[in-house]
Design an enzyme around this catalytic site. Sequence first.
Site, PDB file in Angstrom:
ATOM      1  N   GLU A 116       0.825  -1.194   0.000  1.00 18.71           N
ATOM      2  CA  GLU A 116       0.000   0.000   0.000  1.00 18.71           C
ATOM      3  C   GLU A 116       0.865   1.252   0.000  1.00 18.71           C
ATOM      4  OE1 GLU A 116      -4.009  -1.678   2.107  1.00 18.71           O
ATOM      5  OE2 GLU A 116      -2.405  -1.033   3.422  1.00 18.71           O
ATOM      6  N   CYS A 129       3.568   8.438   1.304  1.00 17.46           N
ATOM      7  CA  CYS A 129       4.062   7.478   2.284  1.00 17.46           C
ATOM      8  C   CYS A 129       4.286   6.157   1.558  1.00 17.46           C
ATOM      9  CB  CYS A 129       3.030   7.335   3.401  1.00 17.46           C
ATOM     10  SG  CYS A 129       3.523   6.141   4.648  1.00 17.46           S
ATOM     11  N   CYS A 136       6.648  -7.142   7.501  1.00 14.85           N
ATOM     12  CA  CYS A 136       7.767  -6.642   8.313  1.00 14.85           C
ATOM     13  C   CYS A 136       8.254  -7.800   9.179  1.00 14.85           C
ATOM     14  CB  CYS A 136       7.302  -5.478   9.193  1.00 14.85           C
ATOM     15  SG  CYS A 136       8.644  -4.618  10.034  1.00 14.85           S
ATOM     16  N   CYS A 140       6.289  -5.013  16.299  1.00 15.69           N
ATOM     17  CA  CYS A 140       5.828  -3.968  17.211  1.00 15.69           C
ATOM     18  C   CYS A 140       4.352  -4.235  17.509  1.00 15.69           C
ATOM     19  CB  CYS A 140       6.035  -2.596  16.583  1.00 15.69           C
ATOM     20  SG  CYS A 140       7.754  -2.330  16.116  1.00 15.69           S
ATOM     21  N   CYS A 143       1.319  -2.202  15.955  1.00 15.83           N
ATOM     22  CA  CYS A 143       1.347  -1.924  14.509  1.00 15.83           C
ATOM     23  C   CYS A 143       0.689  -3.066  13.727  1.00 15.83           C
ATOM     24  CB  CYS A 143       2.796  -1.741  14.068  1.00 15.83           C
ATOM     25  SG  CYS A 143       2.989  -1.587  12.294  1.00 15.83           S
ATOM     26  N   CYS A 369      -1.515   5.852   9.787  1.00 13.67           N
ATOM     27  CA  CYS A 369      -0.289   5.210  10.271  1.00 13.67           C
ATOM     28  C   CYS A 369      -0.597   3.888  10.946  1.00 13.67           C
ATOM     29  CB  CYS A 369       0.384   6.053  11.343  1.00 13.67           C
ATOM     30  SG  CYS A 369       0.935   7.625  10.798  1.00 13.67           S
TER      31      CYS A 369
END
Length: 393
Positions: A116, A129, A136, A140, A143, A369
Amino acid sequence: MTAKAPITQDMLTIPRKDTAGGLPNLVGMTRVQMRDALIKAGTPEKQAKMRVGQIWQWIYHWGVRDFAVMTNLSKDYRAMLAEKFVVAVPEVVTKQVSDDGTRKYLVRIAGGHEVEVVYIPETDRGTLCISSQVGCTLTCTFCHTGTQKLVRNLTTAEIIGQVMVARDDLGEWPEQGAPKNEVRLLSNIVLMGMGEPLYNFENVRDAMKIAMDPDGIQLSRRRITLSTSGVVPEIARTASEIGCQLAVSFHATTDGVRDVLVPINKRWPIEKLLDALREYPKVSNSERITFEYVMLDGVNDSDADARRLIKLIDGIPAKINLIPFNEWPGSVYKRSSNNRIRAFADIIYKAGYASPIRTPRGEDIMAACGQLKSATERERKSRAQIAAETGTA
Ligand code: SAH
Ligand code: SF4
């Protein structure tokens, strides 16, 4: 969430030659790589530098993908290029536009993976962004991307390609003969999408060099911000080899809390991270480091946290960006109240630091975010599979 087995960087390295249909892609090559590729394809060495300059301008200044349009090259040379190379960018699968004007693109890359990309228009700028990985490796806990298993690193072409497809959509390539457009719709890049950019260092570096190149997209290094969760050994390299602005996902003021929120902290704890950050502005000649701090109700948002934060960053030219937590399906945290966020911001502001509260953008389309996550979530592959796919077997 189940723990993930560590994946080492070398397992993820994919071949630098980016191929589409077997032919090398000119997009994503550094100037040196393009020169070598052209020479290998029969371009006389003496001409190679000039040809790189011409092709580079067509691709990155004019936004041209079709060799036939590259009219300052001879017909025969264009035919040779078309036979031996491609100019390929990721395919935009869907585009969503939020009530607030934020655009979210889902782009498909080789292997059928999707990432994205989010464009955020503001009055004085437009920020793109972009993502650096599919998924990933880090976990975290606040997230959404962190719940998705890492599939692979993006190539240089796929990283700069996100900028190119956004410019396509914004209609921002210059018209030939038209006066230079001073107001840029896409004026800033933030590496704050999916993935940890410093676990894909070389490809991110080369893509950002392309974005900064004065003969192409021409974005100043001051308009590019790389956000890292704190991969300490790569921070000095970012300063010397990219020189962009740095943001760090700080999020906590004690190792105990940061170990949970940003587990890479167990490897490189707060003090080590701060040492690297102290060096950054000197080496990169950049002004300030942005400390990103996600506001989680009752976890990291007390007055004592604010005061500890000020103490920790003492001596580092800094701006603290407070990010109200964006919820996603299944998240365990809650966003701090507006009053709490304001009180926290106030303490920091009074200590002399800018402490903007980031307005969530594009929430209605899950573009804010930490909400990004590929729809094509995949199960973790075995190490052997990753090695085979990435050519490191
Ligand atoms: N991997 C890099 C860059 C991508 S994350 C990094 O961690 O810095 C971009 C920013 O969004 C980071 O500061 C991250 O901590 C923050 N973020 C992640 N999830 C979030 C959420 N749910 N709400 C608000 N911010 C979030
Ligand atoms: Fe990865 Fe950044 Fe999300 Fe952490 S915050 S899981 S490093 S994308």
